[in-house]
Design an enzyme around this catalytic site. Structure first.
Site, PDB file in Angstrom:
ATOM      1  N   ASP A  40       0.828  -1.209   0.000  1.00  0.00           N
ATOM      2  CA  ASP A  40       0.000   0.000   0.000  1.00  0.00           C
ATOM      3  C   ASP A  40       0.865   1.262   0.000  1.00  0.00           C
ATOM      4  O   ASP A  40       0.343   2.381  -0.035  1.00  0.00           O
ATOM      5  CB  ASP A  40      -1.043  -0.011   1.132  1.00  0.00           C
ATOM      6  CG  ASP A  40      -0.435  -0.110   2.510  1.00  0.00           C
ATOM      7  OD1 ASP A  40       0.808  -0.137   2.618  1.00  0.00           O
ATOM      8  OD2 ASP A  40      -1.208  -0.157   3.485  1.00  0.00           O
ATOM      9  N   SER A  41       2.196   1.090  -0.020  1.00  0.00           N
ATOM     10  CA  SER A  41       3.103   2.217  -0.312  1.00  0.00           C
ATOM     11  C   SER A  41       2.756   2.782  -1.695  1.00  0.00           C
ATOM     12  O   SER A  41       3.137   3.910  -2.030  1.00  0.00           O
ATOM     13  CB  SER A  41       4.567   1.770  -0.274  1.00  0.00           C
ATOM     14  OG  SER A  41       4.743   0.596  -1.038  1.00  0.00           O
ATOM     15  N   ASP A  79      -1.049  -6.248  -0.329  1.00  0.00           N
ATOM     16  CA  ASP A  79      -1.408  -5.680   0.979  1.00  0.00           C
ATOM     17  C   ASP A  79      -2.912  -5.543   1.155  1.00  0.00           C
ATOM     18  O   ASP A  79      -3.624  -5.150   0.223  1.00  0.00           O
ATOM     19  CB  ASP A  79      -0.813  -4.262   1.095  1.00  0.00           C
ATOM     20  CG  ASP A  79       0.473  -4.236   1.900  1.00  0.00           C
ATOM     21  OD1 ASP A  79       0.798  -5.254   2.548  1.00  0.00           O
ATOM     22  OD2 ASP A  79       1.151  -3.192   1.882  1.00  0.00           O
ATOM     23  N   LYS A 107      -0.809  -9.620   2.827  1.00  0.00           N
ATOM     24  CA  LYS A 107      -0.093  -9.095   4.011  1.00  0.00           C
ATOM     25  C   LYS A 107      -1.012  -8.136   4.750  1.00  0.00           C
ATOM     26  O   LYS A 107      -1.714  -7.343   4.118  1.00  0.00           O
ATOM     27  CB  LYS A 107       1.192  -8.384   3.576  1.00  0.00           C
ATOM     28  CG  LYS A 107       1.927  -7.714   4.738  1.00  0.00           C
ATOM     29  CD  LYS A 107       3.352  -7.323   4.385  1.00  0.00           C
ATOM     30  CE  LYS A 107       3.486  -6.024   3.627  1.00  0.00           C
ATOM     31  NZ  LYS A 107       2.940  -4.851   4.337  1.00  0.00           N
ATOM     32  N   GLU A 109      -1.126  -5.568   8.549  1.00  0.00           N
ATOM     33  CA  GLU A 109      -0.336  -4.959   9.623  1.00  0.00           C
ATOM     34  C   GLU A 109      -0.949  -5.300  10.981  1.00  0.00           C
ATOM     35  O   GLU A 109      -2.138  -5.074  11.194  1.00  0.00           O
ATOM     36  CB  GLU A 109      -0.301  -3.438   9.439  1.00  0.00           C
ATOM     37  CG  GLU A 109       0.447  -3.017   8.187  1.00  0.00           C
ATOM     38  CD  GLU A 109       0.539  -1.495   8.019  1.00  0.00           C
ATOM     39  OE1 GLU A 109       0.199  -0.747   8.959  1.00  0.00           O
ATOM     40  OE2 GLU A 109       0.957  -1.074   6.928  1.00  0.00           O
ATOM     41  N   GLU A 176       9.300  -3.760  10.339  1.00  0.00           N
ATOM     42  CA  GLU A 176       9.558  -2.423   9.785  1.00  0.00           C
ATOM     43  C   GLU A 176      10.126  -1.483  10.855  1.00  0.00           C
ATOM     44  O   GLU A 176       9.521  -1.275  11.919  1.00  0.00           O
ATOM     45  CB  GLU A 176       8.270  -1.824   9.184  1.00  0.00           C
ATOM     46  CG  GLU A 176       8.526  -0.429   8.610  1.00  0.00           C
ATOM     47  CD  GLU A 176       7.596  -0.015   7.497  1.00  0.00           C
ATOM     48  OE1 GLU A 176       6.759  -0.820   7.049  1.00  0.00           O
ATOM     49  OE2 GLU A 176       7.724   1.141   7.051  1.00  0.00           O
TER      50      GLU A 176
HETATM   51  O1  KIV Z   1       3.526  -1.107   1.505  1.00  0.00           O
HETATM   52  C1  KIV Z   1       4.696  -1.494   1.459  1.00  0.00           C
HETATM   53  O2  KIV Z   1       5.447  -1.221   0.522  1.00  0.00           O
HETATM   54  C2  KIV Z   1       5.189  -2.281   2.584  1.00  0.00           C
HETATM   55  C3  KIV Z   1       6.660  -2.519   2.671  1.00  0.00           C
HETATM   56  C4  KIV Z   1       7.317  -1.256   3.042  1.00  0.00           C
HETATM   57  C5  KIV Z   1       6.992  -3.606   3.594  1.00  0.00           C
HETATM   58  O3  KIV Z   1       4.431  -2.674   3.411  1.00  0.00           O
END
Ligand code: KIV
Length: 249
Positions: A40-41, A79, A107, A109, A176
């Site tokens: 989600d970056s 994510d 993934k 959090e 992280e």
């Molecule tokens: O969203 C993302 O790119 C991430 C990585 C920084 C691990 O969660």
């Protein structure tokens, strides 16, 4: 998933990078990367949001479909955006949508706080990568991207988080911005691989946002990244050269 566990057992480092589109995913896949994350970056380095808290499920689904078309070999993880896994049922529904879009794993959090969501997703047959330490989806409550594990109680809580996500069935865990000695402690305490970002050299693998690695987001680079290319500069040079040539005719 199995090969990541085997890599940890052989003490072979796991490599992971982000991709949000077809050409980047294909280039990384062809380069031999182990894991590609549609993170989600995306919100920050592609969509221009201030942080990851504005990313929607539709946006991640759209970019997961694009990345999936470019991946033949690597493990593609996507994510779960903020507030798409507030309950175990919602976590399963969101994860199924991501798998339908082409992700092989998802993934989310959270550690101890998200054990019921992790168990539900894994019970639904979807492999899950956990993410503990600094949680970007909580950056507004946290007041910034701050290192985790600085006090003994924070370090103990992180080890508890790591053990909890492993027991819940996660196949790996991202650490992280965790203090390096605490990241080492977690790595030693777990059977599943730890994948660090800004967490020192003792994790079983490393992940970076590709835009940071290749200098494609020049307005901000995290302190722990040493860019290996300057793509933004190349784009500026190519655009300037095109503008010059076009105007000179
Ligand atoms: O969203 C993302 O790119 C991430 C990585 C920084 C691990 O969660």
């Amino acid at each position: 998933m199995q090969s990541l566990l085997e890599k940890k057992a052989r003490r072979e480092r796991i490599t992971a990078l982000t991709a949000y589109d077809y050409p980047t995913a294909r280039l990384l896949d062809e380069s031999g990367i182990d894991v590609i994350l549609v993170g989600d970056s995306l919100g920050m380095v592609v969509l221009g949001y201030e942080d990851t808290t504005e990313v929607t499920l539709d946006e991640i689904l759209h970019h997961t479909r694009a990345a999936a078309r470019g991946v033949k070999r690597a493990l593609l993880v996507a994510d779960l955006p903020i507030h798409t896994y507030d309950t175990p049922e919602q976590a399963v529904e969101t994860s199924r949508a991501l798998v339908e879009a082409g992700a092989q794993a998802v993934k989310l959090e959270g550690g101890v706080s998200h054990v019921s969501q992790i168990k539900a997703v894994v019970a639904a047959g979807i492999p899950l990568m956990a993410h503990i330490g600094m949680l970007p989806q909580s950056v507004r409550e946290e007041g910034g991207y701050k290192i985790k594990g600085r006090t003994p109680s924070e370090a103990e809580a992180l080890v508890r988080d790591g053990k909890a996500v492993e027991a819940a069935g996660a196949f790996s865990v991202v650490l992280e911005i965790v203090k390096a000695d605490v990241a080492r402690q977690i790595t030693d305490a777990l059977t599943i691989p730890t994948i660090g970002i800004g967490s020192g050299q003792h994790c079983d693998g490393q992940i970076l946002v590709t835009h940071d690695l290749i200098g494609f987001f020049p307005w901000f680079t995290p302190k722990f990244v040493s860019p290996q290319a300057q793509v933004a500069e190349e784009i500026r040079k190519a655009a300037a050269s095109f503008i010059r040539q076009t105007r000179s005719v």
